[in-house]
Design a protein around this motif. Structure first.
Motif, PDB file in Angstrom:
ATOM      1  N   ALA A 183      -1.255   2.710  -1.170  1.00  0.00           N
ATOM      2  CA  ALA A 183      -0.391   1.994  -0.685  1.00  0.00           C
ATOM      3  C   ALA A 183       1.240   2.375  -1.088  1.00  0.00           C
ATOM      4  O   ALA A 183       2.213   2.106  -0.198  1.00  0.00           O
ATOM      5  CB  ALA A 183      -0.825   0.388  -0.725  1.00  0.00           C
ATOM      6  N   LEU A 184       1.272   2.467  -2.444  1.00  0.00           N
ATOM      7  CA  LEU A 184       2.581   2.669  -3.095  1.00  0.00           C
ATOM      8  C   LEU A 184       3.074   3.936  -2.282  1.00  0.00           C
ATOM      9  O   LEU A 184       4.187   3.764  -1.816  1.00  0.00           O
ATOM     10  CB  LEU A 184       2.511   2.945  -4.503  1.00  0.00           C
ATOM     11  CG  LEU A 184       3.771   3.237  -5.362  1.00  0.00           C
ATOM     12  CD1 LEU A 184       4.784   2.120  -5.109  1.00  0.00           C
ATOM     13  CD2 LEU A 184       3.326   3.534  -6.743  1.00  0.00           C
ATOM     14  N   VAL A 185       2.209   5.092  -2.606  1.00  0.00           N
ATOM     15  CA  VAL A 185       3.166   6.330  -1.719  1.00  0.00           C
ATOM     16  C   VAL A 185       3.302   6.274  -0.330  1.00  0.00           C
ATOM     17  O   VAL A 185       4.348   6.459   0.127  1.00  0.00           O
ATOM     18  CB  VAL A 185       2.084   7.385  -1.977  1.00  0.00           C
ATOM     19  CG1 VAL A 185       2.434   8.777  -1.176  1.00  0.00           C
ATOM     20  CG2 VAL A 185       2.020   7.593  -3.553  1.00  0.00           C
ATOM     21  N   PHE A 186       2.455   5.579   0.362  1.00  0.00           N
ATOM     22  CA  PHE A 186       2.472   5.320   1.903  1.00  0.00           C
ATOM     23  C   PHE A 186       3.877   4.592   2.238  1.00  0.00           C
ATOM     24  O   PHE A 186       4.617   4.697   2.898  1.00  0.00           O
ATOM     25  CB  PHE A 186       1.300   4.683   2.555  1.00  0.00           C
ATOM     26  CG  PHE A 186       1.461   4.277   3.787  1.00  0.00           C
ATOM     27  CD1 PHE A 186       1.426   5.221   4.788  1.00  0.00           C
ATOM     28  CD2 PHE A 186       1.900   2.889   4.438  1.00  0.00           C
ATOM     29  CE1 PHE A 186       1.508   5.150   6.186  1.00  0.00           C
ATOM     30  CE2 PHE A 186       1.956   2.723   5.808  1.00  0.00           C
ATOM     31  CZ  PHE A 186       1.807   3.731   6.491  1.00  0.00           C
ATOM     32  N   ALA A 187       3.969   3.473   1.385  1.00  0.00           N
ATOM     33  CA  ALA A 187       5.255   2.691   1.573  1.00  0.00           C
ATOM     34  C   ALA A 187       6.517   3.164   1.249  1.00  0.00           C
ATOM     35  O   ALA A 187       7.652   3.222   1.842  1.00  0.00           O
ATOM     36  CB  ALA A 187       5.172   1.158   0.701  1.00  0.00           C
ATOM     37  N   LEU A 188       6.301   4.203   0.163  1.00  0.00           N
ATOM     38  CA  LEU A 188       7.589   4.833   0.112  1.00  0.00           C
ATOM     39  C   LEU A 188       8.068   6.122   0.746  1.00  0.00           C
ATOM     40  O   LEU A 188       9.094   6.216   1.390  1.00  0.00           O
ATOM     41  CB  LEU A 188       7.544   5.488  -1.516  1.00  0.00           C
ATOM     42  CG  LEU A 188       7.703   4.503  -2.637  1.00  0.00           C
ATOM     43  CD1 LEU A 188       7.187   5.179  -4.018  1.00  0.00           C
ATOM     44  CD2 LEU A 188       8.908   3.710  -2.467  1.00  0.00           C
ATOM     45  N   THR A 189       7.033   6.693   1.411  1.00  0.00           N
ATOM     46  CA  THR A 189       7.155   7.915   2.301  1.00  0.00           C
ATOM     47  C   THR A 189       7.343   7.603   3.424  1.00  0.00           C
ATOM     48  O   THR A 189       8.014   8.523   4.365  1.00  0.00           O
ATOM     49  CB  THR A 189       6.105   8.851   2.190  1.00  0.00           C
ATOM     50  OG1 THR A 189       4.718   8.116   2.243  1.00  0.00           O
ATOM     51  CG2 THR A 189       5.994   9.328   0.668  1.00  0.00           C
TER      52      THR A 189
END
Length: 199
Positions: free
Chosen positions: A25-31
């Motif tokens: 979730a963290l990586v998806f939201a940032l990218t």
């Protein structure tokens, strides 16, 4: 492979699964930060007779009620997660689990989602209130999910039972449906592609 691995982690290694979910979730939201901002406009564009919008945390009680009101046959082919308020709140907070509502006025008449992964794949699911079947809502959900996924540059996958004729029909009406493989339980593992004339 990803589909099978995700289910093994979720069912057998809950703690590891929670960590994977958090990191994803963290990586998806940032990218996808810029692309995610396009979603409200896409939902407004697809709205008409019915209003489409992202689910919010405050919607969890009403959404739980929506699921509780559906007959048992509604869940014969739709079991992506539990339907209690606590589970729904957790899902809505997950920034990689995009949850959408279809509204008739203030009433929830449909729910669909894109469960996104940082590798560029997502999984789609949808359900329509039994009192609103046959009104084109499932097609609207499929079309909207495809537009959102395209904006996010995500490939869209899902599973459909060959016995779920209604879901197959509504999917083929708005998507090119590619069967990737037949799973051990007999379900088709499929990829939803934009219609060739809508690319």
């Amino acid at each position: 492979m990803l589909y099978k691995l995700a289910h093994i982690l979720r069912d057998r290694f809950g703690f590891i699964w929670n960590l994977v979910e958090w990191g994803n979730a963290l990586v998806f939201a940032l990218t996808h930060k810029a692309a995610l901002k396009k979603i409200p406009a896409i939902l407004r564009e697809c709205s008409g007779t019915y209003i489409l919008r992202l689910a919010e945390l405050a919607d969890a009680p009403a959404l739980a009620t929506f699921f509780a009101e559906q007959p048992d046959d509604a869940f014969k082919f739709f079991k992506p997660h539990a339907f209690d308020e606590k589970t729904l709140s957790k899902i809505i907070r997950n920034r990689a689990f995009l949850t959408f509502l279809v509204l008739d006025g203030e009433k929830i008449v449909g729910y669909f989602f894109l469960r996104c992964f940082m590798n560029g794949k997502s999984f789609r699911g949808k359900i329509v209130d039994f009192r609103y079947r046959g009104k084109g809502i499932a097609k609207l959900q499929g079309l909207t999910a495809t537009k959102v996924a395209s904006a996010l540059e995500m490939r869209v996958f899902g599973t459909i039972s060959p016995e779920n004729y209604a879901s197959l029909a509504s999917s083929k009406a708005v998507n090119e449906v590619r069967i990737v493989e037949t799973l051990e339980n007999g379900y088709y593992y499929i990829e939803y592609l934009p219609k060739k004339d809508e690319k």
